[in-house]
Design an enzyme around this catalytic site. Structure first.
Site, PDB file in Angstrom:
ATOM      1  N   ILE A  38      64.956  72.175  34.896  1.00  0.00           N
ATOM      2  CA  ILE A  38      64.677  70.937  34.139  1.00  0.00           C
ATOM      3  C   ILE A  38      65.411  70.897  32.787  1.00  0.00           C
ATOM      4  O   ILE A  38      66.059  69.915  32.463  1.00  0.00           O
ATOM      5  CB  ILE A  38      63.156  70.738  33.908  1.00  0.00           C
ATOM      6  N   LYS A  55      47.552  67.538  25.805  1.00  0.00           N
ATOM      7  CA  LYS A  55      48.457  67.035  24.767  1.00  0.00           C
ATOM      8  C   LYS A  55      49.404  65.976  25.329  1.00  0.00           C
ATOM      9  O   LYS A  55      49.536  64.892  24.778  1.00  0.00           O
ATOM     10  CB  LYS A  55      49.275  68.199  24.193  1.00  0.00           C
ATOM     11  N   ASN A  56      50.068  66.285  26.419  1.00  0.00           N
ATOM     12  CA  ASN A  56      51.098  65.373  26.915  1.00  0.00           C
ATOM     13  C   ASN A  56      50.525  64.068  27.441  1.00  0.00           C
ATOM     14  O   ASN A  56      51.209  63.056  27.471  1.00  0.00           O
ATOM     15  CB  ASN A  56      51.950  66.048  28.003  1.00  0.00           C
ATOM     16  N   CYS A 107      66.853  69.026  20.386  1.00  0.00           N
ATOM     17  CA  CYS A 107      65.617  69.764  20.184  1.00  0.00           C
ATOM     18  C   CYS A 107      65.816  71.145  20.762  1.00  0.00           C
ATOM     19  O   CYS A 107      66.800  71.410  21.449  1.00  0.00           O
ATOM     20  CB  CYS A 107      64.426  69.053  20.802  1.00  0.00           C
ATOM     21  N   ARG A 110      51.021  72.923  17.508  1.00  0.00           N
ATOM     22  CA  ARG A 110      51.408  71.637  18.111  1.00  0.00           C
ATOM     23  C   ARG A 110      50.765  71.447  19.482  1.00  0.00           C
ATOM     24  O   ARG A 110      50.626  70.318  19.942  1.00  0.00           O
ATOM     25  CB  ARG A 110      52.934  71.562  18.282  1.00  0.00           C
ATOM     26  N   ASP A 159      56.981  73.601  31.863  1.00  0.00           N
ATOM     27  CA  ASP A 159      56.115  73.962  30.740  1.00  0.00           C
ATOM     28  C   ASP A 159      55.284  75.223  31.005  1.00  0.00           C
ATOM     29  O   ASP A 159      54.569  75.689  30.114  1.00  0.00           O
ATOM     30  CB  ASP A 159      55.166  72.798  30.400  1.00  0.00           C
ATOM     31  N   ARG A 167      59.269  64.404  18.986  1.00  0.00           N
ATOM     32  CA  ARG A 167      60.085  63.704  19.983  1.00  0.00           C
ATOM     33  C   ARG A 167      59.309  62.633  20.740  1.00  0.00           C
ATOM     34  O   ARG A 167      59.857  61.610  21.117  1.00  0.00           O
ATOM     35  CB  ARG A 167      60.573  64.734  21.009  1.00  0.00           C
ATOM     36  N   ARG A 178      68.169  66.882  25.735  1.00  0.00           N
ATOM     37  CA  ARG A 178      67.130  65.861  25.924  1.00  0.00           C
ATOM     38  C   ARG A 178      67.527  64.435  25.539  1.00  0.00           C
ATOM     39  O   ARG A 178      67.024  63.867  24.562  1.00  0.00           O
ATOM     40  CB  ARG A 178      65.840  66.270  25.210  1.00  0.00           C
ATOM     41  N   PRO A 179      68.413  63.827  26.320  1.00  0.00           N
ATOM     42  CA  PRO A 179      68.818  62.439  26.044  1.00  0.00           C
ATOM     43  C   PRO A 179      67.683  61.451  26.348  1.00  0.00           C
ATOM     44  O   PRO A 179      66.677  61.821  26.966  1.00  0.00           O
ATOM     45  CB  PRO A 179      69.986  62.219  27.009  1.00  0.00           C
ATOM     46  N   ILE A 180      67.863  60.191  25.918  1.00  0.00           N
ATOM     47  CA  ILE A 180      66.854  59.164  26.238  1.00  0.00           C
ATOM     48  C   ILE A 180      67.492  58.017  27.030  1.00  0.00           C
ATOM     49  O   ILE A 180      66.959  56.916  27.086  1.00  0.00           O
ATOM     50  CB  ILE A 180      66.136  58.614  24.986  1.00  0.00           C
ATOM     51  N   ASP A 181      68.654  58.298  27.633  1.00  0.00           N
ATOM     52  CA  ASP A 181      69.375  57.232  28.348  1.00  0.00           C
ATOM     53  C   ASP A 181      68.526  56.572  29.442  1.00  0.00           C
ATOM     54  O   ASP A 181      68.594  55.360  29.652  1.00  0.00           O
ATOM     55  CB  ASP A 181      70.684  57.788  28.943  1.00  0.00           C
ATOM     56  N   LEU A 182      67.692  57.360  30.122  1.00  0.00           N
ATOM     57  CA  LEU A 182      66.905  56.793  31.231  1.00  0.00           C
ATOM     58  C   LEU A 182      65.814  55.855  30.711  1.00  0.00           C
ATOM     59  O   LEU A 182      65.485  54.854  31.356  1.00  0.00           O
ATOM     60  CB  LEU A 182      66.286  57.902  32.086  1.00  0.00           C
TER      61      LEU A 182
HETATM   62  C1  UD1 Z   1      57.823  65.736  29.214  1.00  0.00           C
HETATM   63  C2  UD1 Z   1      56.832  66.625  28.526  1.00  0.00           C
HETATM   64  C3  UD1 Z   1      57.392  68.043  28.403  1.00  0.00           C
HETATM   65  C4  UD1 Z   1      57.814  68.553  29.777  1.00  0.00           C
HETATM   66  C5  UD1 Z   1      58.738  67.556  30.461  1.00  0.00           C
HETATM   67  C6  UD1 Z   1      59.084  67.940  31.892  1.00  0.00           C
HETATM   68  C7  UD1 Z   1      55.647  65.135  27.042  1.00  0.00           C
HETATM   69  C8  UD1 Z   1      55.353  64.712  25.641  1.00  0.00           C
HETATM   70  N1  UD1 Z   1      56.559  66.082  27.199  1.00  0.00           N
HETATM   71  O1  UD1 Z   1      58.988  65.683  28.401  1.00  0.00           O
HETATM   72  O2  UD1 Z   1      56.371  68.875  27.850  1.00  0.00           O
HETATM   73  O3  UD1 Z   1      58.493  69.777  29.607  1.00  0.00           O
HETATM   74  O4  UD1 Z   1      58.127  66.259  30.505  1.00  0.00           O
HETATM   75  O5  UD1 Z   1      57.915  68.082  32.652  1.00  0.00           O
HETATM   76  O6  UD1 Z   1      55.014  64.673  27.970  1.00  0.00           O
HETATM   77  N2  UD1 Z   1      66.382  63.223  30.944  1.00  0.00           N
HETATM   78  C9  UD1 Z   1      67.563  62.520  30.850  1.00  0.00           C
HETATM   79  N3  UD1 Z   1      67.536  61.291  30.272  1.00  0.00           N
HETATM   80  C10 UD1 Z   1      66.386  60.734  29.799  1.00  0.00           C
HETATM   81  C11 UD1 Z   1      65.195  61.451  29.904  1.00  0.00           C
HETATM   82  C12 UD1 Z   1      65.219  62.700  30.489  1.00  0.00           C
HETATM   83  O7  UD1 Z   1      68.618  62.986  31.272  1.00  0.00           O
HETATM   84  O8  UD1 Z   1      66.434  59.603  29.301  1.00  0.00           O
HETATM   85  C13 UD1 Z   1      66.392  64.558  31.567  1.00  0.00           C
HETATM   86  C14 UD1 Z   1      65.949  65.646  30.578  1.00  0.00           C
HETATM   87  O9  UD1 Z   1      67.035  66.102  29.793  1.00  0.00           O
HETATM   88  C15 UD1 Z   1      65.423  66.696  31.508  1.00  0.00           C
HETATM   89  C16 UD1 Z   1      64.786  65.881  32.640  1.00  0.00           C
HETATM   90  O10 UD1 Z   1      65.364  64.586  32.549  1.00  0.00           O
HETATM   91  O11 UD1 Z   1      66.482  67.463  32.032  1.00  0.00           O
HETATM   92  C17 UD1 Z   1      63.287  65.754  32.564  1.00  0.00           C
HETATM   93  O12 UD1 Z   1      62.902  65.331  31.272  1.00  0.00           O
HETATM   94  P1  UD1 Z   1      61.604  64.430  31.033  1.00  0.00           P
HETATM   95  O13 UD1 Z   1      60.750  64.487  32.240  1.00  0.00           O
HETATM   96  O14 UD1 Z   1      62.039  63.097  30.553  1.00  0.00           O
HETATM   97  O15 UD1 Z   1      60.903  65.189  29.854  1.00  0.00           O
HETATM   98  P2  UD1 Z   1      60.073  64.563  28.647  1.00  0.00           P
HETATM   99  O16 UD1 Z   1      59.413  63.306  29.066  1.00  0.00           O
HETATM  100  O17 UD1 Z   1      60.937  64.523  27.434  1.00  0.00           O
END
Ligand code: UD1
Length: 426
Positions: A335, A22-23, A123, A405, A313, A99, A128-132
């Site tokens: 995580i 899926k991912n 969620c 899902r 996961d 997401r 789960r921010p998207i700042d990065l």
């Molecule tokens: C992906 C997977 C999810 C898995 C996760 C960690 C998909 C669709 N989903 O989620 O199943 O649990 O990887 O292996 O592939 N973070 C920030 N800012 C950001 C992005 C992330 O602070 O902009 C933090 C998150 O809150 C978290 C950590 O980074 O604590 C890791 O998250 P991330 O690896 O980005 O997870 P996803 O890509 O959302």
């Protein structure tokens, strides 16, 4: 709403195929935006999230066709063709439900010079921010604006210049977005401390098949030399290591013996290591993985970590298994901050799990009993199914849409292994 009813206590025995990941699929599909030629993806799992992503791509004007899928088959083949993109906005109604829609930001920006995506919001497994994602794109020359719940990214005239970004935290999604945007940037991009998950490698391999130039694949420092255009490709989605690990836990908790056809043991080392330490026999076999357990399980101490560490996961499913270990296990979730929602539900089934902040102490119990349970996310729901397979009596897992899902034909695969399961309407 459907629920799944399990009569526990049957040893799981037999062979099942592992579905496409899926991912991985969720980051390969948006690559179709990067080219005006057809992209064909094989072995896509039949999952609600994939249907949702297909719908999102259709909204952008991308045509999608599904071929070669008989109802009895696992997996599907989808061809996506983004000859002309008619809309560059991913709306709230779709992003809210899924997401992973944020993964269109990078490729749409690269192709169209602009992209607007609704902010995903909170969620169930944390903030789960998207700042990065945004900082990495900014480092590559994008201008980012946030307004009215949407993020709008724009590239300078002539495209993204490319740049260097050192991730302060390893992020799978942000690495994926940056990779897709960098593939057709004007210059070179370096991504440092990039995620190394096998799904990232899968994405890199597809991009290379489309004509991208990427150095360092599989490592945490990636260099992408932007190319002027990408072309179409045909690509097979990797097997789902989390699905395989989940069935391995299911087999182990029932003292069963299961072969997971198509599983790649080399991508599941941390899970397999944990299972072996718990006393489960896990052996690579030709074309898959063989898992056998005799019912006696040892406790473990384990933290989740980015790949190649133990996957967040897999935490909930492993916890369900450790509920039956002889002794106390300590799990630490590093995580996501809110990923123990399965704990109260497991405890309702007779488990004895205590949580404090990011740590869970799982005191093994001699037996679990069935109950009506529900979970608020995908992997948590699977942990309840795993517990139900070993529980005495009947377990009803509600909110089956979470499982739909992420687990292709869950009840059919479990039934193939001899479990007594049925899906019923609520
Ligand atoms: C992906 C997977 C999810 C898995 C996760 C960690 C998909 C669709 N989903 O989620 O199943 O649990 O990887 O292996 O592939 N973070 C920030 N800012 C950001 C992005 C992330 O602070 O902009 C933090 C998150 O809150 C978290 C950590 O980074 O604590 C890791 O998250 P991330 O690896 O980005 O997870 P996803 O890509 O959302």
């Amino acid at each position: 709403m459907d629920k799944i009813i399990i009569h526990g206590g049957k040893r799981l025995l037999g062979t099942i195929p592992v579905s496409g990941a899926k991912n991985s699929a969720l980051t390969l599909i948006p690559c179709a935006l990067l080219t005006d030629e057809p992209l064909t993806l094989r072995n896509l799992p039949r999952l609600a999230d994939i249907d949702g992503f297909q719908h999102l791509m259709n909204q952008f004007g991308v045509s999608t066709t599904i071929a070669g899928s008989r109802p009895q088959d696992f997996g599907r083949v989808m061809t996506l063709e983004a000859t002309r993109i008619t809309n560059t906005t991913a709306p709230y109604e779709l992003v809210r439900k899924m997401r992973a829609s944020i993964l269109v930001l990078g490729p749409m920006l690269a192709r169209m010079g602009e992209a607007t995506v609704s902010l995903p919001g909170g969620c169930a497994i944390g903030n789960r921010p998207i700042d990065l994602h945004l900082k990495a794109l900014e480092a590559m020359g994008a201008e980012i604006e946030l307004a009215a719940g949407y993020v709008r990214a724009r590239a300078p005239d002539g495209g993204l210049p490319g740049g260097e970004y050192d991730f302060p935290v390893v992020s799978v999604g942000a690495t994926e977005n940056a990779l897709m945007a960098a593939a057709t940037a004007k210059g070179e991009t370096r991504l440092l401390n990039a995620a190394r998950e096998p799904e990232i490698v899968d994405l890199c391999k597809l991009l290379v098949a489309m004509g991208a130039e990427i150095e360092g694949i599989g490592g945490s420092d990636l260099t992408i030399h932007g190319v002027t255009r990408l072309h179409g490709a045909t690509y097979e989605v990797m097997p789902d290591r989390i699905e395989a690990g989940s069935y391995a836990c299911a087999a182990a908790i029932t003292g069963g013996e299961v072969t997971l056809k198509g599983a790649r043991p080399e991508e599941m080392s941390a899970t397999n290591h944990a299972l072996r330490n718990a006393g489960v026999r896990v052996e690579p076999v030709k074309g898959g993985l063989h898992v056998a357990a005799d019912g006696a399980l040892r406790p473990l101490t384990l933290s989740t970590a980015p790949y190649p560490g133990f996957a967040t996961d897999m935490q909930a499913q492993l916890m369900a298994l450790l509920c039956r270990a002889e002794g106390s296990s300590v799990l630490t979730e590093t995580i996501f901050e809110n990923r123990y929602m399965h704990v109260p539900e497991l405890n309702r089934m007779g488990a004895h799990v205590e949580t404090k902040g990011r740590t869970a102490v799982v005191h093994g119990v001699p037996g679990l009993h069935g109950a009506e349970v529900m979970a608020t996310d995908l992997r948590a729901s699977m942990s309840l199914v795993i517990a139900g397979l070993a529980a005495a009596g009947e377990t009803q897992v509600h909110r089956l849409y979470h499982l739909d899902r992420g687990y292709e034909r869950l009840e059919e695969k479990l039934a193939l292994l001899g479990a007594e399961v049925e899906r019923v309407g609520d």
